[in-house]
Design an enzyme around this catalytic site. Structure first.
Site, short mmCIF file in Angstrom:
data_model
loop_
_atom_site.label_atom_id
_atom_site.label_comp_id
_atom_site.label_asym_id
_atom_site.label_seq_id
_atom_site.Cartn_x
_atom_site.Cartn_y
_atom_site.Cartn_z
N ARG A 1 -1.22 -6.86 39.74
CA ARG A 1 -0.21 -6.74 38.85
C ARG A 1 -0.91 -6.87 37.44
NH1 ARG A 1 2.83 -11.13 38.87
NH2 ARG A 1 2.97 -10.70 41.50
N TYR B 1 14.84 8.68 20.46
CA TYR B 1 15.28 8.51 21.93
C TYR B 1 16.66 8.15 23.03
CZ TYR B 1 13.02 9.29 26.86
OH TYR B 1 13.38 9.21 28.00
N ASP C 1 7.55 3.55 17.44
CA ASP C 1 7.35 4.05 18.86
C ASP C 1 6.56 5.46 18.52
OD1 ASP C 1 7.54 6.18 20.97
OD2 ASP C 1 9.40 5.93 21.25
N LYS D 1 4.00 11.68 27.24
CA LYS D 1 3.75 12.34 26.22
C LYS D 1 2.33 13.59 25.98
CE LYS D 1 7.94 11.61 27.61
NZ LYS D 1 8.33 10.97 27.12
C1 LIG Z 1 9.87 9.36 26.27
C2 LIG Z 1 10.10 8.98 25.55
C3 LIG Z 1 10.74 7.69 25.76
C4 LIG Z 1 10.67 6.70 26.89
O1 LIG Z 1 9.08 6.77 28.06
P1 LIG Z 1 9.27 6.40 29.50
O2 LIG Z 1 7.26 7.34 29.78
O3 LIG Z 1 10.08 8.36 30.25
O4 LIG Z 1 9.39 6.03 30.17
C5 LIG Z 1 9.95 6.68 24.22
N1 LIG Z 1 10.18 6.85 23.62
C6 LIG Z 1 9.80 8.46 23.11
C7 LIG Z 1 9.34 9.01 22.06
C8 LIG Z 1 9.88 9.40 24.66
O5 LIG Z 1 9.45 10.52 24.37
#
Ligand SMILES: *Cc1c(COP(=O)(O)O)cnc(C)c1O
Length: 383
Positions: A46, A98, A170, A195
């Protein structure tokens, strides 16, 4: 080291026990100790795992950061940052986020006494009006999702420093290839690794990258205590995906540019959001802080109601109708009913997320097939 070399090598020495060039998948939950507390630096997976550690060092290198932490999802990474806060604290954030970020802020962390200000950050000076002694964190996204607004990272970094606020970005939509927020004054970079970084739509993962050691220790404590950490197999898949990140991003940007130009003059397109256009309201900031403009594009369909928008969204043959983005394959998304369903109608319409908006994640297929698919999907007659 330059980006492409880091993507292929950072954090990845030949395996000390066998000389394996590729980091092995250390599929183990626990580790042998010679005597209690006398171990080889690993106790329980973990908290630490060698495959994940190689990935975290590589992720840190991609963002020019000292430390990386991998989480079992992007939301897991966001959750850990929010747990740095205490009841009464306030957060400044954008008004085009998001959907999942908006949801965790409003439905989870407001219950724990944290207050969020959702602001139009196109003029960063607005932050000053909403900052008081309780403000602790600025959380931004750029380009924003789905309307591709560009927020000036450097300008916000200066305000954060001056007001002594933690500043997190982000960076999912840009990827570390196109934009490095730490170099522009951010304290923490967050990624949905799911992504562009993973890049093959086969893993859900998140990450935080940062430079400050004290902050790293606090976040590692949360990471280990709360336990949203990824397993070795997923860590291996992402390490493998990263090796082509620079190649994929170049192809996403090139295809993105051609798709954007095709759509800009298309009679079915009322409005297009892509930061590469010189008439995009923040084009100059995009040019200043990004290496290129990426493969994310949103369009508003001319005169289409919800039914017509659904019909068009369902008539693609190469693009797949699906949530998510950043994989090698092209995807099309209807934010109102898919990714942004958790944002109230009035809130999302303020941010331009209307019923006839579609978001494209342009993949790296042959551009002629992508343009052909757009042509046929947009020209299908209404029944
Ligand atoms: C997909 C996404 C998230 C969340 O990420 P997950 O891996 O789906 O939990 C946060 N911010 C943005 C801009 C995203 O596209």
């Amino acid at each position: 080291m330059k980006f492409a070399t880091k993507a292929i090598h950072a954090g990845q020495e030949p395996d000390p026990t066998t000389g394996a060039i590729m980091t092995p998948i250390y599929q183990t939950s626990t580790y042998w100790q010679k005597s209690p507390g006398d171990n080889k630096g690993y106790e329980y997976s973990r908290g630490t795992n060698p495959t994940r550690k190689a990935l975290e060092d590589c992720l840190a290198a991609l963002e020019n950061a000292k430390f990386g932490l991998a989480f079992s999802s992007g939301m897991g990474a966001t959750d850990a940052v929010m747990k740095l806060l205490a009841p009464g604290d306030e957060v400044i954030t954008g008004n085009d986020l998001y959907g999942g970020s908006y949801r965790i802020f409003t439905k989870i962390f407001t219950n724990y006494g944290i207050k969020f200000h959702f602001l139009d950050l196109s003029d960063p000076e607005i932050i000053r009006q909403y900052t008081n002694e309780k403000t602790k964190l600025i959380w931004i996204e750029t380009p924003t999702n789905p309307t591709m607004q560009i927020v000036d990272i450097e300008a916000i970094g200066k305000i954060a420093k001056e007001k002594n606020l933690l500043f997190a970005v982000d960076n999912t939509f840009a990827s570390p290839y196109l934009q490095n927020p730490i170099d522009l004054g951010a304290d923490i970079v967050m990624h949905s690794v799911t992504k562009y970084i993973g890049g093959h739509s086969d893993v859900v993962m998140g990450a935080l990258m940062l430079n400050d050691e004290e902050l790293y220790k606090k976040l590692w404590f949360i990471y280990n205590a709360c336990g949203a950490t990824p397993g070795p197999m997923d860590s291996f898949l992402v390490l493998r995906g990263i090796k082509t990140l620079h190649l994929r991003m170049k192809a996403h940007c090139e295809n993105g540019r051609q798709v954007a130009e095709f759509l800009k003059t298309h009679p079915k397109v009322e409005k297009i959001y892509w930061p590469g256009f010189t008439d995009h309201p923040n084009h100059n900031i995009a040019k200043k802080q990004m290496l290129d403009f990426g493969g994310m594009i949103s369009i508003v369909l001319k005169g289409a109601d919800l039914q017509e928008t659904f019909r068009i969204a369902s008539s693609f043959k190469v693009f797949s109708l699906a949530e998510s983005l950043g994989g090698v394959e092209s995807l099309i998304n209807h934010p109102v009913s898919m990714t942004h369903g958790s944002i109230p109608k009035a809130e999302r319409e303020k941010a331009g997320v209307v019923d006839n908006l579609l978001r494209l994640s342009v993949g790296v297929e042959d551009i002629e097939d992508l343009l052909e698919d757009l042509k046929q999907a947009l020209s299908t007659p209404t029944l």
